[in-house]
Every structure is written in C-alpha cells, then in structure tokens.
Scaffold this motif. Structure first.
Motif, PDB file in Angstrom:
ATOM      1  N   LEU A  28      38.445  42.429  56.185  1.00  0.00           N
ATOM      2  CA  LEU A  28      38.779  41.854  54.894  1.00  0.00           C
ATOM      3  C   LEU A  28      37.481  41.457  54.220  1.00  0.00           C
ATOM      4  O   LEU A  28      36.609  40.865  54.861  1.00  0.00           O
ATOM      5  CB  LEU A  28      39.662  40.627  55.084  1.00  0.00           C
ATOM      6  N   PRO A  29      37.335  41.764  52.957  1.00  0.00           N
ATOM      7  CA  PRO A  29      36.087  41.408  52.289  1.00  0.00           C
ATOM      8  C   PRO A  29      35.891  39.904  52.255  1.00  0.00           C
ATOM      9  O   PRO A  29      36.857  39.147  52.110  1.00  0.00           O
ATOM     10  CB  PRO A  29      36.265  41.985  50.886  1.00  0.00           C
ATOM     11  N   THR A  30      34.666  39.517  52.379  1.00  0.00           N
ATOM     12  CA  THR A  30      34.367  38.083  52.343  1.00  0.00           C
ATOM     13  C   THR A  30      33.607  37.708  51.079  1.00  0.00           C
ATOM     14  O   THR A  30      33.107  36.591  50.971  1.00  0.00           O
ATOM     15  CB  THR A  30      33.559  37.679  53.584  1.00  0.00           C
ATOM     16  N   ASP A  31      33.491  38.621  50.180  1.00  0.00           N
ATOM     17  CA  ASP A  31      32.923  38.307  48.874  1.00  0.00           C
ATOM     18  C   ASP A  31      33.913  38.766  47.803  1.00  0.00           C
ATOM     19  O   ASP A  31      35.053  39.125  48.120  1.00  0.00           O
ATOM     20  CB  ASP A  31      31.541  38.948  48.694  1.00  0.00           C
ATOM     21  N   ALA A  37      35.266  41.206  46.219  1.00  0.00           N
ATOM     22  CA  ALA A  37      35.346  42.662  46.271  1.00  0.00           C
ATOM     23  C   ALA A  37      35.951  43.236  44.999  1.00  0.00           C
ATOM     24  O   ALA A  37      35.571  44.331  44.562  1.00  0.00           O
ATOM     25  CB  ALA A  37      36.173  43.085  47.489  1.00  0.00           C
ATOM     26  N   GLU A  38      36.865  42.524  44.417  1.00  0.00           N
ATOM     27  CA  GLU A  38      37.512  43.046  43.214  1.00  0.00           C
ATOM     28  C   GLU A  38      36.500  43.200  42.071  1.00  0.00           C
ATOM     29  O   GLU A  38      36.523  44.191  41.335  1.00  0.00           O
ATOM     30  CB  GLU A  38      38.661  42.136  42.786  1.00  0.00           C
TER      31      GLU A  38
END
Lengths: 238, 410
Positions: free
Chosen positions: A136-139, A141-142
């Motif tokens: 899961l992205p932790t920044d 990402a969208e």
C-alpha cells in the motif's frame, strides 16, 4: 537539409524520418519497500532475470523497433537503477534489495518526468510500463498518479501492473492501468510471479508495436491475456 | 493487565509488545500521529516496517478499526491502565478477538502513542494482579481492601443483619477507576432521552431502565440464552495496595483517572465501577459504589447499601456520599442517609427486576450531597448479582426521578 539524403538516381529528397526505426521503451517500476523483503524480492529478482530471454525474443519478433529498457525502483527513495535506456540485448539485471516505505506517488512523479518528448526524442511507440507492487502506498500516490497521467506520454503508455500477494492495493493498481478491462495481474507465489513478469515482459511489447489503428484490438487482446493469466492463479502463498 | 510480562508475545507468530511498539513508535515519530487518519497509509507503513509480522499487523489493524488509536490520542496524558482495560474488553466484545490478543494490540498501541514503554507498563500488571487478588476468591486480599479503604470511623465495619436497616453502608470505598467494560450493546441507548423529559417519572425511568436492560441482556446474561461475553481472565475488580484506590488517591477531581458515571446515551460508554459485592456473602445484601459529576463541577462518591427481605420484593438501604475534594482524610465529611426504603418492581414482559433507592433525606450531610434517585438492576435474577449489574442515577425532583446524572455498570 539536415537529416535528409539526396537520392542520386531519382533526385527527390527522402526523409530519413520515414525510415527511422521506432523506439519502444519498456519500463519496470519495482516496489522495493520493506514489505517486499525476503522471498518476494528474491522471487522478483529471479523472475526478471529469467524473463530477459523472453523480452529479447519478443523484441526479435519486432525487428523494425528498438526496444529499450529502464528500471525504476521505489521505496524510501525513488531511484532509476537503469536510468539510461538500454537496448534489450544489452540489458542485464542487477538484483534489487528491499527496505523502506512505499513512496509510490514519488515513483509516479519520476515516471512522469521521464516520459517527455525531451527525454524520449525520435519516433516513439507507446511506452510499456509495468508496475510491480505488493503493498500500500505510504505517500500521496493519487497526486503522483495524477501528475503521471498529465505527462505527455504517461496517459498514452500501455500500463500494466502486477499485484504481488493478496494484500496489494489493487484499486490503486487498477487506477494506474486506467482501463477497467485490463485488470492487474495477480501473483500469489514465486512461481506465478515469474510467469507474470515473463508475460508482461513480452506480450505487451507486441501490442505496443502493433500497427496503428488496431489499438482497441490490442487492448482487448491484452485484457484477455491478463484475464487468462489470472485464471491460472496458482497456489495462494502470499 | 493480564499479560504477566508486557514485553512478551502472545503466542507463536506474534511479536512482543515491546518489539511492535518500538516499530509503531518509530512510524509515528517519522510521520506524526496524523498518519493515523489514513488507514491505507497506516497499514502500508506497518507492512513496510514489519514485513514479517502479518499476524501482529492484523491485530493492530483490528484495534485500529475499532478506533483504539483515536481514543488513545484523545487521552489527555497517559491513559490509565483501567482505561486500557476498558478498551481491551471492548475489543473482545466487539471484534471477537481473544482477550490476550486484544490486550496485546491495546498494549502496543498505547505504548506507541502514549510513549509508555513496556517497562513502565509494569504497574499495570501489578494492578491486574492485585485486582485478581481482590476478587471474592481471595478473602485475605478482600479483607485488606475493606480495611484499608474505609471512609472513616463513622462507617460501621459490617453491615447490619438481614432485614435490619443499616445505619450506614459498609466501609468499602468507591472505586474511582473503571474496570473493563464488558460487552455492551449500544441499542439500548435512549434511556436518557426518556429520563430527561420533564414528564419522565418513575414509570418512564422504569421503562428506560428496562430498555437498557434489554440492551444489556447479553452483558448481564439474563434468561440464560445469551452467554456472557468473554471476559479478560483478570479484571481490576477492586483496587489494591499496589494501585491505591483509597479515597486519598483520586482526591483531586481534575485527575483524569477519576471516573464518573456517564451521561451518554450509548451504553457502551458507561464505565464499570468495581467493588460491587454481597457483604458477608449474604445474597440479599448488595453494595456498590460509583462517582457522579454534578452540574456545578463537583464529583461526589456514592456508596449504596441495600438489604432486601427474604422474598426480595422490598428492603431497606442507605447511601453515603463524599465530596471528592474531601477524600483525603475527610472522614468528617461523609454524608449518610438514615434507613431508606428500597423498592423493587418486576417488568412483567421482560421479567427484569429493577430496584430503586431515593436519598430523600440525610442523617448528616457535611458534603452537601445532592439528593439522587438510584435505579439499579442485575437483570432477571430475583437475587442481586454483585457483578453484571447496571445503575443510573437521576436528580431527585420533588419525589420523582428527574434528569439523568449518569449511568454505569457494576
């Protein structure tokens, strides 16, 4: 004029542009965050290494195109491990290591910055981007993905994603692909990861180099190919 | 705290509390607690920082989904061990986690968010141990608690014989910290709405209490159809010397650990007050205690003692009260009522018994305790159960129960 040649026999000028070979950029964006540690990154290294012959074979089937490979890794930092596009015949894989967080948004931004006419001069086929991630992205990402889609070649690229393990954020991977008909490839074991990477390293190349005007068919073929691959899910290990 | 050593794991596949708390604290230090607003990011960070702790991460996320981090971050200062106990019980009841796993998750979150190290959590283990020792099974410990927690010389050492009106309640001091809350369905919440209406009188209060009891059926275990929820193996039933709960401890009403009955409509918000018991193992006698916060900011500790007749239809009782500001050496400030009637009614449709005592008069009232109407029940048992009871206190308006002050569980 520069770039043109004079045909001594006939006289008319021919543009070398019409004869220039097209480039097909194949970019692997690899999640090297901590969640990839252990068997996953080892399997990925093995899978890409073993997929190189298939990549070369696919390139050989399209001799009119130059297939160039780049590799982007992302974790705490985003880094091009193969920054200068390398002809597939010369491409060698250097094993990646995992650790850190999943800055996928930053990776999208880095891709956007690379997919510009300035960085990719000459005649281009739609680049092929393969995103491999288990997490899961932790920044944000969208936001990164939005920037990527605004880039000149980002939206036009053939984008595929491999969801490594059952916990990957498939919704985000689907957004990256940007086509609801083409699903993320699911890899739930080392064995299926090898299969998926081999597939993504060869089949989309053919789609990208297909004659202009058949893109819809190519996407359809890709979607069917992905679906067929996913049907053979293999053992659920991850 | 049940876990004998907070730093230990709860079984194969789960890291120790300290290991996981260190990882989580590192994440929070790096990203700030604001990251907890983003579930995806929180989960992703946990996976990245603890890639091999799949089971532990799932436990933490189960607690996350029950808003445990949010509740902990809203704490002012360190959460009391009893507060954490409450959260553990809530996790057990609402998420189905086993108590040891729920406790592991709560310990990790609290350690990481509140900065308490597993070592500093050791007193919590002592509290839990002491609480276990204070259970009815431990006569010695109980005796110690009773002796130590007396309110003053004016409190009789033992209750009067059955049938006689006690001059004052037995000398068990109120517990100011909540024990774990058990499963408490929130569907019986509107008790207060009923009670708050100006027209609400005994009948409405009765309905409200019954409604509450309906909602608490699984908690109370009435009817024998619904099993009682899983309880932690150890509960802080009663304060013990290691965590002194003498009136001197929570003397300052500003102390966060001074738990008061909740005015919430949500039963799950009601705190549990420990110390409810059958004095002298006489099942017709029941005593319990609680704290009420009044509109003027005062917190009063109440101690209720009832003694029902053999048929359980009626009885007598007394109430003592003490302004929390006088808990420290304030034996002279203990207010006490004379013998008061205790009424009991059976709600016919539900077969729930509810009881009521009203402090309509005081023998002495140096703490200036407000009059209250206390309605309490332990379900459909004719005889009181010292555990699994509920109560609500209402302002006394004239001769009737008025606005709700607060409710709690026993």
């Amino acid at each position: 004029m520069s770039g043109d040649v004079m045909n001594a026999a006939t006289g008319p000028e021919l543009s070398t542009a019409g004869l220039a070979r097209r480039q097909l950029h194949f970019i692997l964006a690899v999640d090297c965050s901590g969640s990839m540690m252990g068997e996953r990154i080892a399997s990925l290294n093995y899978a890409v290494r073993s997929a190189i012959p298939a990549m070369r074979a696919a390139a050989a089937d399209n001799p009119e195109n130059d297939v160039l490979v780049r590799v982007l890794r992302f974790a705490d930092e985003v880094k091009w491990t193969v920054e200068t596009p390398v002809p597939v015949d010369q491409f060698e894989w250097t094993d990646l290591t995992a650790g850190g967080e999943t800055n996928m948004g930053a990776a999208f931004v880095a891709l956007a910055e690379a997919l510009t006419p300035e960085k990719m001069p000459g005649r281009q086929l739609p680049p092929v981007l393969v995103l491999l991630s288990d997490g899961l992205p932790t920044d944000d990402a969208e936001a990164g993905l939005a920037a990527f889609m605004r880039s000149p070649f980002g939206a036009k690229a053939i984008r595929l994603a491999v969801a490594i393990g059952s916990d990957a954020d498939k919704a985000l991977l689907q957004s990256f692909i940007g086509n609801s008909d083409v699903k993320p490839l699911q890899a739930n074991s080392a064995e299926t990861l090898v299969d998926r990477i081999k597939w993504t390293a060869s089949v989309p190349m053919k789609a990208a180099s297909a004659p202009v005007g058949s893109s819809a068919d190519n996407v359809q073929n890709l979607a069917q190919g992905v679906a067929s691959e996913n049907e053979n899910g293999g053992e659920l290990v991850w | 705290m049940v876990s004998p050593a907070p730093a230990t794991a709860v079984g194969a596949g789960t890291p120790s509390v300290s290991e996981m708390a260190t990882i989580l604290a590192r994440i929070l230090h790096r990203h700030g607690q604001g990251v907890l607003e983003d579930r995806r990011c929180t989960l992703g960070l946990l996976r990245d920082h603890a890639p091999n702790e799949t089971r532990g991460i799932r436990l933490l996320m189960a607690a996350y989904d029950m808003d445990l981090p949010k509740k902990l971050t809203s704490e002012s200062g360190a959460a009391s061990e009893f507060r954490i106990e409450q959260e553990v019980s809530r996790l057990v009841a609402d998420s189905g986690l086993q108590s040891d796993l729920a406790r592991w998750a709560a310990d990790v979150w609290s350690s990481a968010i509140l900065g308490t190290t597993p070592d500093s959590a050791a007193p919590r283990a002592a509290v839990a141990t002491a609480a276990a020792a204070a259970s009815p099974a431990s006569a010695a410990a109980k005796s110690m608690s009773v002796d130590d927690l007396t309110w003053g010389d004016d409190a009789p050492a033992t209750p009067q014989a059955t049938g006689a009106a006690p001059a004052a309640a037995p000398p068990i001091a109120p517990s100011y910290a909540p024990a774990p809350s058990a499963a408490a369905p929130a569907n019986a919440a509107n008790i207060a709405t009923l009670a708050k209406k100006p027209t609400a009188r005994y009948g409405l209060i009765a309905v409200a209490i019954v409604s509450t009891i309906f909602g608490l059926k699984s908690y109370i275990g009435t009817g024998g159809e619904t099993p009682a929820p899983t309880q932690p193996t150890t509960q802080p039933v009663q304060p013990a010397p290691t965590q002194p709960a003498q009136p001197t401890q929570p003397a300052n009403p500003s102390q966060p650990n001074l738990v008061v009955a909740s005015a919430s409509d949500d039963v799950s918000d009601w705190p549990e007050f420990s110390g409810a018991a059958h004095p002298n193992n006489n099942s017709n006698q029941w005593q319990f205690q609680f704290n009420l916060r009044f509109g003027d900011g005062r917190i009063m500790a109440y101690n209720v003692f009832v003694d029902m007749d053999g048929g359980g239809r009626s009885g007598t009782g007394s109430v003592r009260a003490l302004d929390s500001r006088h808990l420290n050496g304030g034996s002279d400030m203990v207010s006490s009522t004379p013998s008061l009637p205790v009424t009991r009614e059976l709600q016919s449709s539900s077969k729930i018994y509810f009881n009521r005592i009203v402090t309509s008069s005081w023998a002495k009232n140096p703490s200036r305790a407000p009059n209250v109407c206390v309605v309490f029940s332990s379900g459909n048992q004719q005889r009181f159960s010292p555990d699994n009871g509920i109560f609500c206190a209402f302002e006394l308006q004239g001769n009737t129960c008025g606005q709700k002050i607060g409710c709690g569980r026993l």
